[in-house]
Scaffold this active site. Structure first.
Site, PDB file in Angstrom:
ATOM      1  N   LYS A 422       0.644  -1.380  -0.117  1.00 24.22           N
ATOM      2  CA  LYS A 422      -0.132  -0.313   0.180  1.00 24.22           C
ATOM      3  C   LYS A 422       0.738   1.167  -0.037  1.00 24.22           C
ATOM      4  O   LYS A 422       2.384   1.488   0.939  1.00 24.22           O
ATOM      5  CB  LYS A 422      -0.885  -0.107   1.035  1.00 24.22           C
ATOM      6  CG  LYS A 422      -1.288   1.384   1.557  1.00 24.22           C
ATOM      7  CD  LYS A 422      -1.513   0.939   2.833  1.00 24.22           C
ATOM      8  CE  LYS A 422      -2.656   2.945   3.560  1.00 24.22           C
ATOM      9  NZ  LYS A 422      -2.625   2.552   4.733  1.00 24.22           N
ATOM     10  N   TRP A 522      -9.362  -0.044   1.685  1.00 27.14           N
ATOM     11  CA  TRP A 522     -10.685   0.744   2.901  1.00 27.14           C
ATOM     12  C   TRP A 522     -10.311   1.641   3.272  1.00 27.14           C
ATOM     13  O   TRP A 522     -10.457   1.771   4.960  1.00 27.14           O
ATOM     14  CB  TRP A 522     -11.317  -0.316   3.174  1.00 27.14           C
ATOM     15  CG  TRP A 522     -11.186  -1.344   2.614  1.00 27.14           C
ATOM     16  CD1 TRP A 522     -12.860  -2.327   2.140  1.00 27.14           C
ATOM     17  CD2 TRP A 522     -11.061  -3.167   3.079  1.00 27.14           C
ATOM     18  NE1 TRP A 522     -12.887  -3.303   1.793  1.00 27.14           N
ATOM     19  CE2 TRP A 522     -12.279  -3.448   1.894  1.00 27.14           C
ATOM     20  CE3 TRP A 522     -10.194  -3.400   3.894  1.00 27.14           C
ATOM     21  CZ2 TRP A 522     -11.598  -5.129   2.337  1.00 27.14           C
ATOM     22  CZ3 TRP A 522     -10.179  -4.884   3.768  1.00 27.14           C
ATOM     23  CH2 TRP A 522     -10.126  -5.399   3.020  1.00 27.14           C
ATOM     24  N   HIS A 523      -8.411   2.531   2.757  1.00 29.56           N
ATOM     25  CA  HIS A 523      -8.262   3.495   4.174  1.00 29.56           C
ATOM     26  C   HIS A 523      -8.754   5.435   3.096  1.00 29.56           C
ATOM     27  O   HIS A 523      -7.862   6.131   3.794  1.00 29.56           O
ATOM     28  CB  HIS A 523      -7.197   3.048   4.459  1.00 29.56           C
ATOM     29  CG  HIS A 523      -6.202   2.188   5.165  1.00 29.56           C
ATOM     30  ND1 HIS A 523      -4.876   1.753   4.740  1.00 29.56           N
ATOM     31  CD2 HIS A 523      -7.316   0.789   5.369  1.00 29.56           C
ATOM     32  CE1 HIS A 523      -5.344   0.633   6.074  1.00 29.56           C
ATOM     33  NE2 HIS A 523      -6.438   1.062   6.454  1.00 29.56           N
ATOM     34  N   TYR A 524     -10.038   5.383   2.285  1.00 27.15           N
ATOM     35  CA  TYR A 524     -10.504   6.159   1.698  1.00 27.15           C
ATOM     36  C   TYR A 524     -10.206   7.777   3.042  1.00 27.15           C
ATOM     37  O   TYR A 524     -11.225   6.999   4.116  1.00 27.15           O
ATOM     38  CB  TYR A 524     -11.782   5.794   0.451  1.00 27.15           C
ATOM     39  CG  TYR A 524     -12.802   5.249   1.574  1.00 27.15           C
ATOM     40  CD1 TYR A 524     -13.803   5.654   2.278  1.00 27.15           C
ATOM     41  CD2 TYR A 524     -12.834   4.287   2.030  1.00 27.15           C
ATOM     42  CE1 TYR A 524     -14.337   5.033   2.964  1.00 27.15           C
ATOM     43  CE2 TYR A 524     -13.903   3.279   2.414  1.00 27.15           C
ATOM     44  CZ  TYR A 524     -14.585   4.180   2.401  1.00 27.15           C
ATOM     45  OH  TYR A 524     -15.952   3.506   3.563  1.00 27.15           O
TER      46      TYR A 524
END
Length: 588
Positions: A422, A522-524
């Protein structure tokens, strides 16, 4: 002489105590559990009319990762109402147990704890719909933001350093490191992602083992637990309460529109209105996530006036920045077949590179009676990780088809683990727009993955780092060789998992790999940035009585995984608000 001996003895004692503490951290020793004895009653939203006359000092919209610690802290001195659109996490095995992690994310029922959405980029994503927010459906990893992040956002370092331990003492554990996570640890160090920093919550370059919200029994502890740290006599929590809009008082002579209440629907669709009391310091605080918070501002009439008029929403305040600057940290993964089935693990180990790339891992799948028996955990098609399908061709229907087809695949396809990369930041940004005026529906979200060249170059760096890890002695011992491995690799393509391209010796092919296989972790974040939508104290610009406290205010994701900082943020702003109103008398 006796004095000197006493000093030496005392120093020796301190060293022993320190070593024991370090050893206890390394062994993942369980600490005294935080009791939920003071958890407030969790009521259905339809119970609200029974107390129609009541007003509140604070109304928190969203009982999520930030909202729960925020509400708990404020309730120590004030009357607080929490309105959560989802249900309770308690008694839900798909939330409570790590072995069922993917089931909660794959459940697409209207009342499930996870609400799927697909960005216009084609990446399938999810948003939480449950008390406790993302802490109920994530992979559990706990790691603090870097000191530079704290400095950049302008937070008070001393209060930050008080707020993190407040969270950690209640819901965070040291993991008993799983074999796959230990292999990644050794492979990272051997590949040059050094030094090994041991067990630590801190964001430091090199390789480390972080914290987890799963205990030794695989039981999840969530932000909802933090409500038990509040005063149950001051705290009311309503479930299945979907807030439709903020109510403003814009009477003539008032300099700014003032937020005075909210309109929400209960589980039966009946509308209610909750109001603040008349105290000038009372506030509505939106903590509805990076999707929900900008969406609610727009539905309430705060945003670009032309966009609001398209949906016949009365304009309370024109602000062209609401919904702008949306970002999601792109992730890519590599499947590594193994000689024997690895034990299930989510994220416990991370490599923090100087290049702004984070390397993590997951493995195995749950074996409980509830569990889907053929899946890839964090990388499952069941939760939308269609990583071998080009983004523009992905859909929720295709994800279901892939999940169904997996039942016909040989068991070897599910024998292995993943290494994930990531990127920090990211620098690529997009926007959020309303599709309609129904708060239960997802807005249109664009993230523009890899539109910034630096994000793409970081991804290439990450894939090359994974290649180095796979060539280490540690991973050579884990993987099958010869024809057996080739067979598993071929099956893996059908199984919807990512593999390094066979001819990935040029930058161009790795760049294409990054674009074609991008997924989410899912780190928006973004949509309500500081200085554009809210001020430094997170008050919404241009109106009064309204704040936003959650990840929608971030211009970059904090650390390797944001949940630690978002929970800390709730506590931090709760304490700040109390201190601003009461000074030393607040007692926190």
């Amino acid at each position: 002489m006796a004095s000197s001996t006493g000093v030496i003895s005392m120093l020796f004692f301190k060293v022993i105590v320190c070593l024991c503490f370090r050893l206890s951290q390394g062994k993942g020793t369980a600490k005294q559990p935080f009791t939920l004895r003071n958890l407030p009653p969790l009521e259905k939203a339809s119970s609200f009319p029974a107390m129609r006359h009541k007003t509140y000092d604070y109304i928190v919209v969203g009982g999520g990762t930030a909202g729960c610690p925020l509400a708990a802290t404020l309730s120590l001195k004030y009357k607080v109402l929490v309105l959560e659109r989802g249900g309770s996490p308690y008694g839900n095995r798909n939330i409570s147990y790590m072995e069922n992690f993917h089931i909660g994310l794959s459940n697409t029922a209207p009342d499930s704890s996870s609400q799927a959405f697909v960005s216009t980029d084609g990446v399938i994503n999810a948003r939480a719909r449950v008390l406790g927010g993302g802490t109920c459906i994530n992979a559990g990893f706990y790691s603090r933001a870097s000191s530079s992040f704290v400095q950049d956002v302008g937070w008070e370092a001393d209060l930050v350093n008080e707020s993190y331990p407040w969270v950690e003492d209640k819901v965070v554990q040291w993991p008993k490191i799983a074999p796959w996570q230990a292999a990644l640890r050794d492979g990272l160090v051997e590949a040059g992602v050094s030094p090994f920093n041991g067990y630590t919550y801190d964001h430091v370059s090199g390789t480390k083992v972080g914290g987890t919200i799963f205990d030794a029994n695989g039981h999840r502890h969530t932000a909802a637990d933090l409500l038990a740290a509040g005063d149950p006599n001051n705290l009311r929590v309503l479930l299945h309460a979907s807030v439709h809009k903020i109510v403003f008082n814009s009477r003539q002579g008032r300099l700014k529109p003032r937020a005075v209440g909210v309109q929400f629907a209960d589980e039966d669709g009946r509308l209610h209105q909750a109001l603040l009391n008349n105290n000038k310091d009372s506030e509505i605080i939106i903590s509805s996530s990076a999707i929900g918070s900008p969406q609610l501002l727009l539905l309430s009439g705060i945003g670009p006036k032309n966009d609001l008029k398209k949906h016949n929403i009365p304009v309370v305040l024109h602000n062209k920045f609401v919904g702008k600057g949306m970002a999601d940290n792109p992730m890519n993964s590599i499947f590594i077949p193994t000689k024997s089935p690895p034990r299930q693990s989510l994220i416990e180990t991370v490599g923090i590179t100087e290049a702004g790339v984070f390397i993590e891992a997951s493995s195995g799948f749950g074996q409980s009676p509830d569990s889907i028996q053929c899946h890839h955990g964090i990388m499952s098609a069941e939760i939308g990780q269609l990583s071998t399908v080009p983004p523009k061709q992905r859909s929720l229907e295709l994800a279901k088809m892939y999940a169904h087809n997996k039942l016909n695949l040989p068991k070897e396809v599910f024998q292995g683990g993943f290494i994930l990369e990531k990127i920090d930041g990211p620098l690529s940004t997009g926007h959020l727009l309303l599709i309609d005026t129904d708060v239960k529906n997802n807005p249109a979200v664009t993230f523009n993955y890899f539109s910034h060249p630096q994000d793409l170059s970081r991804c290439v760096y990450g894939i090359k780092t994974i290649e180095k890890i796979l060539k280490t002695n540690r991973f050579a011992q884990l993987s099958p060789d010869g024809a057996g491995m080739e067979r598993v690799l071929n099956m893996s393509v059908r199984a919807n998992v990512n593999l390094i391209p066979k001819h990935a010796n040029t930058t161009e092919s790795l760049e294409q790999f990054c674009k074609d296989t991008v997924i989410t972790i899912w780190h928006y974040h973004g949509g309500c940035h500081v200085g554009k939508v809210v001020d430094q104290q997170h008050r919404v610009l241009g109106v009064s009585g309204l704040r936003v406290v959650d990840g929608s205010t971030f211009s970059k994701s904090p650390g390797t995984n944001p949940q630690a900082t978002v929970m800390m943020m709730g506590r931090y702003f709760g304490v700040k608000i109390l201190r601003e109103r009461l000074g030393q008398a607040c007692g926190v």
